[in-house]
Design an enzyme around this catalytic site. Sequence first.
Site, PDB file in Angstrom:
ATOM      1  CD  GLU A 114      -6.558   9.240   5.872  1.00  0.00           C
ATOM      2  OE1 GLU A 114      -6.856   9.424   4.810  1.00  0.00           O
ATOM      3  OE2 GLU A 114      -5.681   8.706   6.587  1.00  0.00           O
TER       4      GLU A 114
ATOM      5  CG  ASP B 290      -1.855   1.304   1.156  1.00  0.00           C
ATOM      6  OD1 ASP B 290      -1.998   1.730   0.371  1.00  0.00           O
ATOM      7  OD2 ASP B 290      -2.641   1.525   2.232  1.00  0.00           O
TER       8      ASP B 290
ATOM      9  CG  ASP C 286     -25.067  26.229   4.112  1.00  0.00           C
ATOM     10  OD1 ASP C 286     -24.812  27.368   4.495  1.00  0.00           O
ATOM     11  OD2 ASP C 286     -26.166  26.016   3.286  1.00  0.00           O
TER      12      ASP C 286
ATOM     13  CG  LEU D 120      -5.231   5.479  16.897  1.00  0.00           C
ATOM     14  CD1 LEU D 120      -4.394   6.100  17.836  1.00  0.00           C
ATOM     15  CD2 LEU D 120      -4.828   4.660  15.716  1.00  0.00           C
TER      16      LEU D 120
ATOM     17  CG  HIS E 153      -2.623  -0.054   9.346  1.00  0.00           C
ATOM     18  ND1 HIS E 153      -3.722   0.885   9.448  1.00  0.00           N
ATOM     19  CD2 HIS E 153      -1.905   0.455   8.269  1.00  0.00           C
ATOM     20  CE1 HIS E 153      -3.398   1.818   8.354  1.00  0.00           C
ATOM     21  NE2 HIS E 153      -2.507   1.367   7.586  1.00  0.00           N
TER      22      HIS E 153
ATOM     23  NE  ARG F 257      -2.007  11.733   6.089  1.00  0.00           N
ATOM     24  CZ  ARG F 257      -2.417  10.726   5.454  1.00  0.00           C
ATOM     25  NH1 ARG F 257      -1.706   9.569   5.907  1.00  0.00           N
ATOM     26  NH2 ARG F 257      -3.527  10.423   4.680  1.00  0.00           N
TER      27      ARG F 257
ATOM     28  CG  ASP G 125      -2.409   6.293   7.333  1.00  0.00           C
ATOM     29  OD1 ASP G 125      -2.811   6.708   6.060  1.00  0.00           O
ATOM     30  OD2 ASP G 125      -2.566   5.312   7.623  1.00  0.00           O
TER      31      ASP G 125
ATOM     32  CD  GLN H 116      -2.522  -1.285   4.863  1.00  0.00           C
ATOM     33  OE1 GLN H 116      -3.517  -1.598   4.341  1.00  0.00           O
ATOM     34  NE2 GLN H 116      -1.583  -0.023   4.713  1.00  0.00           N
TER      35      GLN H 116
END
Length: 514
Positions: free
Chosen positions: A246, A59, A301, A212, A102, A205, A207, A159
């Site tokens: 994220e 990945d 909105d 969790l 993971h 950053r 992921d 993962q």
Amino acid sequence: MPNWLKDAVFYEIYPQSFYDTNGDGIGDFNGIIEKLDYIKSLGCNALWINPCFDSLFHDAGYDVRDYKKVAPRYGTNSDLYRLFGEAHRKGIHVLLDLVPGHTSEEHPWFLESQKAEKNEYSNRYIWTNAAFQPAKGFLYIGGETERDGVYVLNFFKCQPALNYGFLNPEEDWQLSMDHPDCIATREAMKDVMRFWLDHGCDGFRVDMAASLVKNDDEKKSGTSAVWKNVREMLDAEYPEAAMISEWNEPEMAINQGGFHMDFYLNWSGNGYSSLLRDYERGEDHSFFKKDGSGDIRRFLDEYLPRYEATRENGYYCLITCNHDTKRPKYNLDDSELKIAYAFLFTMPGVPFLYYGDEIGMRYLELKTKEGGYGRTGSRTPMQWTDGKNAGFSTCPADALYLPVDTADGAPSVAAQEVDGNSLLSTVKDLLRLRHEEEDLQADGDFEVVYAESGKLPFVYRRGSLLLALNPSTERVSAPVGEADAGKKVLYAIGTGEVKEQEIILAPQSFVVLK
Ligand code: GLC
Ligand code: CA
């Protein structure tokens, strides 16, 4: 809150595809170092680099095999430390990608965890008690391990999910969040963070930050509590380190979890997608399309209440794109992108520019690479020049990590750098303006002045500045207050002016008035 975020503009680098310096067809750390001046020339002063750690790349590196060792394809740990140092000397901060939810199924922790004998790592992942006992409600794998149990996945098959516990355990194989082995997982992740922060990295950053704690409640109170605990560690030990999630739930991520920033992601049909990616739902009424059929209220909105609720504690961040998302050039041409970027780069919070979007790189239809699938087409080599392999690499074309865009008129940095009207030049002008005007930066006040459903222009205020934009090909106008009548044009794409108490914008125009 790290002070440097106030005027930060991030550049996201997918390291495989940025710049190859040793001719093996794949980008590397030395390539990023060589291009730091270019990044600086854009007006970006911070980087987020996608995972660059040892991995099987099922990945694209989000299957980490060793959190503390970089993948040899990019260079060595020392090269990355050098990158931190060189970036800092140029005033650029560097975030790495932390993948806490993971690991790779070949991570040594998992290799231990899957053993029949109990050991330190048995509970590092989530296992049921028997191979024929399903992990109900989860993605799981059974029958692959010597351990008698099935294990829970977080994303792809490669993962397995790390074990941070369950908010309300419902079965005996589900440990509670405060079980020592779940605390140990959290501490192991802090150890990874300290390792990179001690070597000069400026934050992460994060992921799948929401993933969790399992069986979490709707407010994600379990997962938020883990992050709050991480934030306490950072505040005490690394107060200048920045964290972005994220997550796309800023009230959870920022207010509860203590993230400094959260991404506004392109969830199908949401406010952000209505700006640039409305085609995901069928007919394309993206706000920045020049047919003018969009509606800024769809964005506002949703955005405004979230912005108001979190602005005291952190930043809800806008992106041009990311490595999981179709590039904005997919449905918008350069004239449309200029107005879109003008908006994205003059909004509150910290903006993120995905490599190549500054020249309008295309999304390519490609076969999957390293678990990319539909995302692969946004991960192609950066187009530096009009020469061989777009100047990305000296390797033979068939040795490239991914093919370069060979279409006629494919954009390049070299061509756009010498064209004052190019998308690249517009990006530079916009970011220069942002750095010059404090009101345009992360903390500057934001107020909507004119935003009527299905109407144009969109007029807003950042501190003392008045901004207006018209993505359409019609001339449009809107009323403004008396106090704005005397304001002068500070920056414009196209033309705009205030006459008496009206702001008038030519087709495809954006204006900043002071
Ligand atoms: C995040 C990443 C994505 C990855 C996934 C699993 O969504 O952005 O690229 O595949 O998590 O780690
Ligand atoms: Ca290389």
